[in-house]
Design a protein around this motif. Sequence first.
Motif, mmCIF file in Angstrom:
data_model
loop_
_atom_site.group_PDB
_atom_site.id
_atom_site.type_symbol
_atom_site.label_atom_id
_atom_site.label_comp_id
_atom_site.label_asym_id
_atom_site.label_seq_id
_atom_site.Cartn_x
_atom_site.Cartn_y
_atom_site.Cartn_z
ATOM 1 N N HIS A 274 -2.437 22.253 48.796
ATOM 2 C CA HIS A 274 -3.454 21.203 48.746
ATOM 3 C C HIS A 274 -3.193 20.164 49.827
ATOM 4 O O HIS A 274 -4.093 19.761 50.568
ATOM 5 C CB HIS A 274 -3.463 20.537 47.373
ATOM 6 C CG HIS A 274 -4.387 19.352 47.299
ATOM 7 N ND1 HIS A 274 -3.989 18.067 47.639
ATOM 8 C CD2 HIS A 274 -5.704 19.251 46.960
ATOM 9 C CE1 HIS A 274 -5.006 17.236 47.498
ATOM 10 N NE2 HIS A 274 -6.052 17.928 47.101
ATOM 11 N N ASP A 275 -1.942 19.725 49.930
ATOM 12 C CA ASP A 275 -1.601 18.711 50.936
ATOM 13 C C ASP A 275 -1.824 19.242 52.352
ATOM 14 O O ASP A 275 -2.301 18.512 53.232
ATOM 15 C CB ASP A 275 -0.143 18.271 50.768
ATOM 16 C CG ASP A 275 0.092 17.471 49.497
ATOM 17 O OD1 ASP A 275 -0.905 17.031 48.880
ATOM 18 O OD2 ASP A 275 1.259 17.294 49.122
ATOM 19 N N TYR A 276 -1.471 20.516 52.568
ATOM 20 C CA TYR A 276 -1.642 21.107 53.896
ATOM 21 C C TYR A 276 -3.118 21.165 54.279
ATOM 22 O O TYR A 276 -3.510 20.759 55.372
ATOM 23 C CB TYR A 276 -1.034 22.506 53.932
ATOM 24 C CG TYR A 276 -1.262 23.227 55.236
ATOM 25 C CD1 TYR A 276 -0.547 22.870 56.382
ATOM 26 C CD2 TYR A 276 -2.193 24.256 55.337
ATOM 27 C CE1 TYR A 276 -0.757 23.518 57.593
ATOM 28 C CE2 TYR A 276 -2.409 24.907 56.545
ATOM 29 C CZ TYR A 276 -1.686 24.535 57.661
ATOM 30 O OH TYR A 276 -1.901 25.169 58.853
ATOM 31 N N ASN A 277 -3.942 21.664 53.380
ATOM 32 C CA ASN A 277 -5.368 21.779 53.675
ATOM 33 C C ASN A 277 -6.016 20.417 53.850
ATOM 34 O O ASN A 277 -6.905 20.247 54.690
ATOM 35 C CB ASN A 277 -6.074 22.569 52.573
ATOM 36 C CG ASN A 277 -5.837 24.061 52.691
ATOM 37 O OD1 ASN A 277 -5.763 24.597 53.789
ATOM 38 N ND2 ASN A 277 -5.705 24.741 51.564
ATOM 39 N N GLU A 278 -5.553 19.437 53.072
ATOM 40 C CA GLU A 278 -6.109 18.103 53.213
ATOM 41 C C GLU A 278 -5.739 17.505 54.568
ATOM 42 O O GLU A 278 -6.569 16.863 55.228
ATOM 43 C CB GLU A 278 -5.597 17.202 52.087
ATOM 44 C CG GLU A 278 -6.085 15.761 52.145
ATOM 45 C CD GLU A 278 -7.596 15.609 52.085
ATOM 46 O OE1 GLU A 278 -8.100 14.559 52.528
ATOM 47 O OE2 GLU A 278 -8.276 16.538 51.591
ATOM 48 N N TRP B 31 -14.911 26.658 61.097
ATOM 49 C CA TRP B 31 -14.556 28.059 60.829
ATOM 50 C C TRP B 31 -13.087 28.178 60.444
ATOM 51 O O TRP B 31 -12.737 28.880 59.487
ATOM 52 C CB TRP B 31 -14.840 28.897 62.069
ATOM 53 C CG TRP B 31 -14.277 30.282 61.992
ATOM 54 C CD1 TRP B 31 -14.801 31.355 61.325
ATOM 55 C CD2 TRP B 31 -13.038 30.731 62.567
ATOM 56 N NE1 TRP B 31 -13.978 32.451 61.462
ATOM 57 C CE2 TRP B 31 -12.888 32.102 62.216
ATOM 58 C CE3 TRP B 31 -12.063 30.121 63.341
ATOM 59 C CZ2 TRP B 31 -11.787 32.842 62.609
ATOM 60 C CZ3 TRP B 31 -10.967 30.873 63.739
ATOM 61 C CH2 TRP B 31 -10.831 32.217 63.379
ATOM 62 N N ALA B 32 -12.193 27.499 61.174
ATOM 63 C CA ALA B 32 -10.759 27.589 60.891
ATOM 64 C C ALA B 32 -10.435 27.061 59.503
ATOM 65 O O ALA B 32 -9.633 27.654 58.769
ATOM 66 C CB ALA B 32 -9.972 26.826 61.950
ATOM 67 N N LEU B 33 -11.065 25.958 59.109
ATOM 68 C CA LEU B 33 -10.836 25.412 57.771
ATOM 69 C C LEU B 33 -11.290 26.394 56.693
ATOM 70 O O LEU B 33 -10.621 26.566 55.675
ATOM 71 C CB LEU B 33 -11.568 24.083 57.610
ATOM 72 C CG LEU B 33 -10.971 22.881 58.343
ATOM 73 C CD1 LEU B 33 -11.893 21.669 58.193
ATOM 74 C CD2 LEU B 33 -9.575 22.542 57.809
ATOM 75 N N GLN B 34 -12.416 27.042 56.922
ATOM 76 C CA GLN B 34 -12.913 28.028 55.952
ATOM 77 C C GLN B 34 -11.938 29.191 55.809
ATOM 78 O O GLN B 34 -11.680 29.664 54.692
ATOM 79 C CB GLN B 34 -14.293 28.524 56.371
ATOM 80 C CG GLN B 34 -15.395 27.487 56.235
ATOM 81 C CD GLN B 34 -16.715 27.949 56.832
ATOM 82 O OE1 GLN B 34 -16.770 28.875 57.647
ATOM 83 N NE2 GLN B 34 -17.801 27.305 56.430
ATOM 84 N N CYS B 35 -11.380 29.642 56.925
ATOM 85 C CA CYS B 35 -10.397 30.733 56.882
ATOM 86 C C CYS B 35 -9.176 30.324 56.067
ATOM 87 O O CYS B 35 -8.683 31.092 55.230
ATOM 88 C CB CYS B 35 -9.972 31.120 58.296
ATOM 89 S SG CYS B 35 -11.251 31.953 59.272
ATOM 90 N N MET B 36 -8.673 29.126 56.329
ATOM 91 C CA MET B 36 -7.475 28.668 55.618
ATOM 92 C C MET B 36 -7.747 28.461 54.132
ATOM 93 O O MET B 36 -6.897 28.749 53.297
ATOM 94 C CB MET B 36 -6.949 27.386 56.262
ATOM 95 C CG MET B 36 -6.267 27.626 57.607
ATOM 96 S SD MET B 36 -5.463 26.169 58.286
ATOM 97 C CE MET B 36 -6.879 25.263 58.889
ATOM 98 N N GLU B 37 -8.921 27.972 53.806
ATOM 99 C CA GLU B 37 -9.258 27.781 52.394
ATOM 100 C C GLU B 37 -9.318 29.125 51.664
ATOM 101 O O GLU B 37 -8.865 29.245 50.510
ATOM 102 C CB GLU B 37 -10.586 27.040 52.276
ATOM 103 C CG GLU B 37 -10.480 25.565 52.670
ATOM 104 C CD GLU B 37 -11.834 24.903 52.802
ATOM 105 O OE1 GLU B 37 -12.863 25.599 52.589
ATOM 106 O OE2 GLU B 37 -11.877 23.704 53.112
ATOM 107 N N CYS C 210 -7.361 16.061 60.095
ATOM 108 C CA CYS C 210 -7.190 16.253 61.536
ATOM 109 C C CYS C 210 -8.498 16.696 62.180
ATOM 110 O O CYS C 210 -8.889 16.182 63.243
ATOM 111 C CB CYS C 210 -6.102 17.291 61.803
ATOM 112 S SG CYS C 210 -4.416 16.718 61.465
ATOM 113 N N CYS C 211 -9.165 17.647 61.551
ATOM 114 C CA CYS C 211 -10.423 18.144 62.105
ATOM 115 C C CYS C 211 -11.485 17.053 62.137
ATOM 116 O O CYS C 211 -12.269 16.952 63.092
ATOM 117 C CB CYS C 211 -10.920 19.346 61.308
ATOM 118 S SG CYS C 211 -9.939 20.841 61.556
ATOM 119 N N GLU C 212 -11.498 16.209 61.116
ATOM 120 C CA GLU C 212 -12.472 15.119 61.077
ATOM 121 C C GLU C 212 -12.275 14.166 62.245
ATOM 122 O O GLU C 212 -13.234 13.739 62.898
ATOM 123 C CB GLU C 212 -12.345 14.362 59.750
ATOM 124 C CG GLU C 212 -13.369 13.251 59.571
ATOM 125 C CD GLU C 212 -13.241 12.592 58.212
ATOM 126 O OE1 GLU C 212 -13.014 11.369 58.170
ATOM 127 O OE2 GLU C 212 -13.349 13.313 57.194
#
Length: 261
Positions: A232-236, A208-214, A241-243
């Motif tokens: 791009h670098d931040y989201n990657e 959910w958090a990744l979807q919000c940030m995207e 980290c989440c993985e």
Amino acid sequence: MVHTPAEIEIAQSLECDPALLPFLPYLLQDIEELGGMTTYLYSVLASPELPSGSTVLDLGCGKGVISCEIAKRFGWSVHGVDLFDPFIENARQRARDKGVESLCRFEHGNARDAVKNVSPVDVLVLFSVGRLFGTIHDTVGELRKAVKPQGHLAIEEMYLAPGVTGPTRLYGECLDKDTTLRQLTAHGDRIVDWREYPPAEIAGWNKWALQCMEQRTGELLKEHPELECLLHDYNEMQRQCCEVLDTELIGGVWLLERAPN
């Protein structure tokens, strides 16, 4: 652009380039609880061993969610400290909105300095911040100096998931569970209670958090296309980290009673 030591430290704690700091309040606006597993923190704080009228130090308080909820649930006085000014502004507004302004004091400052300068409290909270002083052993050793004898420390920590034997990507400092427990209690403190996070719940929150940030990234890029590489670098980095958190680590929160020493 030259960044201050404080800006660099904030950026490191939030896993981003310092140039992104002005945009982080927008990027993270949907994520009030950085880390997300606060229910388990409140559960251990409900221990009958913690006295009414406790004083609390919330280190790396972020947007003040934890501080305000502690004040509301338990009626305790909370001092929150965070180095990121926009988060402190959010926290003060939250306290007003929740009607706990008289119980909450939020301060812009370095958590490491706060530990050294604060009058000892009944409860110290370190949640979704990481280790402030190096190893678990060293961090607990410093934190307990800010806690009254037989006061309590509520600390979030991660350890290697079963079957994971070596250093993980991005979280190479994490240890196996037994070693983690030994370091948490190396100063003679007693584990009063603890909660282990369900992996499925962690994975769901991270997704959910990744979807919000995207989503917020896409909105920012419309106004600031020059940020494409940084975002791009931040989201990657967040995705990686989440993985690791989803597959290689187990998180939890411990409530320690400080030994009289």
